[in-house]
Design a protein around this motif. Structure first.
Motif, short mmCIF file in Angstrom:
data_model
loop_
_atom_site.label_atom_id
_atom_site.label_comp_id
_atom_site.label_asym_id
_atom_site.label_seq_id
_atom_site.Cartn_x
_atom_site.Cartn_y
_atom_site.Cartn_z
N THR A 156 0.85 -1.20 0.00
CA THR A 156 0.00 0.00 0.00
C THR A 156 0.88 1.24 0.00
OG1 THR A 156 -0.07 0.19 2.41
CG2 THR A 156 -1.71 -1.25 1.37
N LEU A 206 0.99 3.45 2.33
CA LEU A 206 1.58 3.61 3.66
C LEU A 206 2.80 2.71 3.84
CD1 LEU A 206 1.50 4.83 6.51
CD2 LEU A 206 0.06 2.89 7.20
N ALA A 250 -7.78 4.26 7.27
CA ALA A 250 -7.46 3.78 5.92
C ALA A 250 -8.74 3.76 5.11
CB ALA A 250 -6.84 2.38 5.98
N CYS A 273 -0.52 -6.39 9.29
CA CYS A 273 -1.46 -5.27 9.30
C CYS A 273 -2.88 -5.75 9.57
CB CYS A 273 -1.42 -4.55 7.95
SG CYS A 273 0.22 -3.96 7.47
N GLU A 326 -3.93 5.60 4.69
CA GLU A 326 -3.54 4.46 3.86
C GLU A 326 -4.65 4.14 2.88
OE1 GLU A 326 -1.55 0.06 4.51
OE2 GLU A 326 -2.89 0.83 6.05
#
Length: 227
Positions: A63, A65, A86, A113, A153
């Motif tokens: 991603t 981020l 996000a 994550c 994100e």
């Protein structure tokens, strides 16, 4: 699932798979848990639970981020970051957290994550608060208010779409078409995109060159001047 190579870093990352499944089982089907291998940004997802939430799968890329973290080095000073916003490719809202997976040498090798879909929870919370405070049952005005804290994100697995989104976001800050920008302005944009990790992706240079109406060698020349 394909068998991972017996490299120490891959073995370490694989050891997080049961933990990812455990967390997803506890929180439920609205919680996506992903393990990233940062050695391959374009195909960094090596394990995912509840990927239907974001539409991502094993083999998809990093991603925005993740790329920014790799360039910024925040992982050197902390072990995790939690509870940031996000957004999904279909406009979903997520509350996300990232755990930095490091080897014995304290080198970052991967990320775990958690992305919890809170799209409906946000709306429900607003309505509950509104009903408790009294008044009509029409939706509170705040539901239509602009987002004050933009998402940190973008949960997008397609590399080309991710790069396009990142580049468009940066170019959106300037008020003139790319072809009318000065060399200095274009170099500043390349610098910002570099800091965001765009050039960690193989297609980054070509997409930036196209967006700025310059050649790929020019992008490489700008990057060289930034060193």
């Amino acid at each position: 699932m394909e068998q991972l190579a017996a490299h120490p870093n891959r073995v370490l990352l694989q050891s997080y798979f049961p933990m990812a499944s455990f967390i997803a089982s506890i929180i439920g089907p609205k919680c996506e848990v992903v393990v990233h291998d940062i050695s391959d940004p374009e195909h960094s997802i090596i394990f995912i639970e509840n990927g239907h939430i974001s539409g991502r799968k094993v083999g998809d890329g990093s991603t925005d981020l993740v790329l920014k973290l790799l360039k910024g080095g925040a992982y050197r000073e902390q072990q995790f970051i939690t509870n940031y916003k996000a957004r999904g490719s279909h406009g979903q809202a997520f509350r996300s957290s990232t755990y930095f997976i490091k080897n014995d040498g304290e080198e970052l090798v991967g990320l775990m994550c958690l992305n919890i879909d809170i799209s409906h929870l946000d709306v429900a919370a607003e309505w509950i608060q509104h009903v408790l405070l009294g008044g009509s049952l029409s939706a509170p005005a705040e539901l239509n208010a602009p987002e004050e804290n933009p998402a940190a994100e973008y949960l997008q697995g397609n590399v080309d779409d991710l790069l396009h989104d990142m580049i468009t976001s940066v170019l959106g800050k300037v008020s003139v078409p790319p072809e009318r920008l000065s060399s200095k302005e274009k170099m500043d944009i390349v610098k910002e995109l570099n800091e965001l990790g765009v050039f960690l992706m193989k297609g980054g240079v070509s997409q930036v060159a196209k967006a700025l109406s310059i050649s790929e060698p020019t992008v490489y020349r700008y990057l060289q001047k930034l060193k």
